[in-house]
Enzyme design. Sequence first.
Site, PDB file in Angstrom:
ATOM      1  N   GLU A  94      31.052  49.434  40.709  1.00 53.65           N
ATOM      2  CA  GLU A  94      30.277  50.393  39.916  1.00 53.65           C
ATOM      3  C   GLU A  94      29.912  51.670  40.677  1.00 53.65           C
ATOM      4  OE1 GLU A  94      27.013  48.046  38.384  1.00 53.65           O
ATOM      5  OE2 GLU A  94      28.356  46.787  37.199  1.00 53.65           O
ATOM      6  N   GLU A 126      35.562  41.147  33.987  1.00 57.91           N
ATOM      7  CA  GLU A 126      34.250  40.527  33.677  1.00 57.91           C
ATOM      8  C   GLU A 126      34.004  40.467  32.175  1.00 57.91           C
ATOM      9  OE1 GLU A 126      30.926  42.300  35.704  1.00 57.91           O
ATOM     10  OE2 GLU A 126      31.935  42.358  37.646  1.00 57.91           O
TER      11      GLU A 126
HETATM   12  C1  XIL Z   1      25.178  39.455  37.194  1.00 57.12           C
HETATM   13  C2  XIL Z   1      25.055  37.937  37.305  1.00 57.12           C
HETATM   14  O1  XIL Z   1      25.829  37.348  36.296  1.00 57.12           O
HETATM   15  C3  XIL Z   1      23.607  37.513  37.196  1.00 57.12           C
HETATM   16  O2  XIL Z   1      23.464  36.118  37.438  1.00 57.12           O
HETATM   17  C4  XIL Z   1      22.755  38.315  38.194  1.00 57.12           C
HETATM   18  O3  XIL Z   1      21.389  38.000  37.991  1.00 57.12           O
HETATM   19  C5  XIL Z   1      22.967  39.795  38.021  1.00 57.12           C
HETATM   20  O4  XIL Z   1      24.350  40.093  38.128  1.00 57.12           O
HETATM   21  N1  XIL Z   1      28.376  43.406  36.520  1.00 57.12           N
HETATM   22  C6  XIL Z   1      28.676  42.799  37.725  1.00 57.12           C
HETATM   23  C7  XIL Z   1      28.128  41.466  38.019  1.00 57.12           C
HETATM   24  O5  XIL Z   1      29.487  43.330  38.492  1.00 57.12           O
HETATM   25  O6  XIL Z   1      27.886  41.255  39.386  1.00 57.12           O
HETATM   26  C8  XIL Z   1      26.857  41.175  37.258  1.00 57.12           C
HETATM   27  O7  XIL Z   1      26.513  39.818  37.458  1.00 57.12           O
HETATM   28  C9  XIL Z   1      27.067  41.464  35.782  1.00 57.12           C
HETATM   29  C10 XIL Z   1      27.419  42.920  35.563  1.00 57.12           C
END
Ligand code: XIL
Length: 357
Positions: free
Chosen positions: A175, A282
Amino acid sequence: MARAPDIRGGSRWRLGGLELAILFTLGLAVLVGVREFAGGDDSGVGVDRREAAAANRPALGAAVDWDRLRGAGSYQRLFLAHYSSLTPENEMKMDALAPTPDGLDFREADELVAWAIDHEVAVHGHTLVWHRQLPGWLTERRWTRPALRAYLKRYITAVVGHFRGRVASWDVVNEPLTGGGAPRPSIWERVIGEDYVADSLRWAHGADPHAQLYVNEFDLERPGPKSAAMYRLLRELRRRQVPVDAIGLQAHLSPRWRPTGRELRTVMRRYADLGLRVDISEMDVAVGHERGALAEQARIYRTVAGACRRLAACERFTTWGFTDASTWLGSDRRPLPFSAGGAAKPAWHAIAGELLP
Ligand code: XIL
């Protein structure tokens, strides 16, 4: 992992005797798999996850909740029945690996990786450099540029080196851009400067020259200022011969933020034209409880899985979790392909229809 870019589609119709024999054997294996799963698989879809690799389709991955996965229950069975790759949801983030300034804690992550190796599941490392889930000691300290740069270099080198040969791919930078396409403000950008992105990729490459190195980002799925800025960033990194292999499109979608197939193919093809691998990293699709919501969700999954299947550079399709019982969005948003009870939703049938043979 490496796949010749033009194999999919190109060779599909040129079958000789040997290939036919292999296909016949695979067919038998599928049948046997289907029969085996008929009893034990609660999804109702009996397809062996290894078949996807055999048919040269993108690998199916999911982010996992390690606490649930390690308990050998239905969560683990559902995962193993369908997925060949995992992304640890939290165990490889900096707050987990660097709880103190002077040492790294690999215990949880090592257990997870050992489990994955035992079960022949690939691990996608997530994530080395991000603006969130940073240890308090790091964000609270006043850093000079040389000190923070030296720490980040040491951290990346140690982590990637530790998992060398066991973790084949990494989200090196997560990000890095704002919605408008500017460098995202973070401790890294503020103290080191924008070039922390290139530095991090170089350090990761130095620690494991064979690892596939990703930049991972959300809201790139439609043309717009952010996906254009990411294109320019990646093009510039390639021009400078910075070792970047792939872009991960997070694909956190909903009926209100969803690409058309054409939009998604347009952005994916542009990244692929830079010589990059372009994975879905994701995906989830948050929906409400209105009538038709799950069918609409399935259509969105089908669009994205279909775009991935049609592009040879898209080698892995990962969802952020796999059952609605365990999702960062909250179970009420029902964003994943399996229900909280482990039943296959229309979304799973859409994914399977596109990505499984
Ligand atoms: C999220 C996890 O799923 C949660 O358990 C944590 O509390 C916060 O992070 N984008 C990403 C991930 O790159 O690392 C994030 O994961 C979700 C959004």
